[in-house]
Design an enzyme around this catalytic site. Structure first.
Site, PDB file in Angstrom:
ATOM      1  CB  CYS A 100      18.620  31.695 -82.958  1.00 38.48           C
ATOM      2  SG  CYS A 100      19.464  33.261 -83.270  1.00 38.48           S
ATOM      3  CG  HIS A 135      17.481  32.382 -78.287  1.00 42.31           C
ATOM      4  ND1 HIS A 135      18.345  31.362 -78.615  1.00 42.31           N
ATOM      5  CD2 HIS A 135      17.834  33.426 -79.075  1.00 42.31           C
ATOM      6  CE1 HIS A 135      19.194  31.768 -79.552  1.00 42.31           C
ATOM      7  NE2 HIS A 135      18.904  33.021 -79.857  1.00 42.31           N
ATOM      8  CD  GLU A 195      17.419  28.571 -76.508  1.00 40.19           C
ATOM      9  OE1 GLU A 195      16.258  28.653 -76.968  1.00 40.19           O
ATOM     10  OE2 GLU A 195      18.412  29.074 -77.081  1.00 40.19           O
TER      11      GLU A 195
END
Lengths: 81, 225
Positions: free
Chosen positions: B89, B197, B199
């Site tokens: 990002c 994302h 994560e």
């Protein structure tokens, strides 16, 4: 010395912001607007001995992203004291 | 051999903790947390992560200020030595602004912030970040960004496609990105930038764990090496 840096998107790069402004102008009833491109104006106050080369490097290294943007450097006339 | 990673935090980063948790959960070792004003990285790093967020309030252009902060000189040097670097990002925006990845990330074509889980195709399953995917599956990973509209000129796009540098592609239009590109690798394959994302998708409690294979690919490959 006052310097204005005009940063604009390169031709061919889609400008979503300009498009939205264009749309809004039409919604307000303004006809005859063919296109809108939005850019940035950055004003610098630099010492008078700043070289053109330095100004150019400021634009290339930070103020403009050369992948998508062009820049134009405009030195403003000093106002009379 | 212990896995040594670092997560860089810029003023305005907000996914740095999530990134550190993901790396710790999957590698078993705690990443070093590095502040943007530091000049040096710990020696012998196996992995560097640039997290998501809004570094420097997105002033000038997203990622522009962070790309020029002191620590980035060390990150660029490490990347050039071959250390794996993942930018997610805002981290992807920092990587393009720093010149580690080609192209630029512009305002989303629809002008709106996009915040949802999106389907992705894994286009390159040979890279150190993506070899845990088969390439046949559609994976689902959250995005949350305003400036994710990937732009590069046609020549650069052709080169990226031809050299297998497109890592992830949106399976449906997301933000106006050229050729629906969601993530790209550098030519050497050790730098990955992506808007989604991973994560935020490493355990079922997140609503999905499709991001886990990315970290597993990188960590297992590096620890074995």
């Amino acid at each position: 010395m006052k310097v204005q840096i005009h940063v604009s998107l390169k031709a061919g790069v889609l400008d979503p912001q300009g498009r939205a402004i264009h749309h809004e102008l039409e919604a307000l009833g303004f006809g005859g607007v063919n296109d809108v491109r939005a850019g940035k104006l950055i004003e610098l106050d630099v010492s008078d001995d700043t070289s053109d080369e330095d100004l150019d490097q400021m634009c290339r290294k930070l103020l403009a992203n050369m992948v998508i943007e062009n820049y134009r450097i405009e030195k403003l006339e000093q106002e009379a004291a | 051999m212990a896995f040594r990673s670092a997560v860089i935090t810029f003023p305005g980063s907000n996914c740095d903790r999530d990134m550190a948790v993901a790396l710790e959960q999957i590698s078993g070792t705690t990443p070093s947390r590095i502040w943007h004003g530091d000049a040096d990285l710990p020696g012998d790093l196996d992995f560097i992560a640039l997290p998501g967020g809004f570094s420097y309030g997105d002033y000038l252009r997203s990622g522009a200020m962070a790309a020029r902060s002191p620590i980035m000189k060390a990150v660029v040097a490490a990347a050039e030595r071959g250390v794996p670097v993942l930018g997610v990002c805002n981290g992807f925006q920092v990587l393009t602004e720093s010149g580690l990845l080609p192209g630029a990330l512009m305002r989303n074509a629809a002008q709106t912030f996009v915040c949802r889980t999106v389907p992705l195709k894994v286009e390159n399953t040979r890279s150190l970040f993506t070899n845990g995917y088969t390439g046949d599956e559609t994976i689902h990973i959250p995005v949350a960004h305003h400036d994710g509209n990937y732009f590069a000129d046609e020549h650069t796009l052709d080169t990226l496609e031809g050299d297998g540098q497109v890592a992830f592609r949106y399976a449906e239009p997301c933000n106006g990105s050229r050729r629906d590109i969601a993530g790209i690798l550098n030519a050497a394959g050790n730098v990955l930038g992506m808007m989604p994302h991973p994560e935020r998708a490493i355990e079922d409690a997140h609503g999905g764990s499709d991001g886990r294979a990315l970290f597993e690919s990188a960590i297992n490959g590096l620890v074995r090496a």
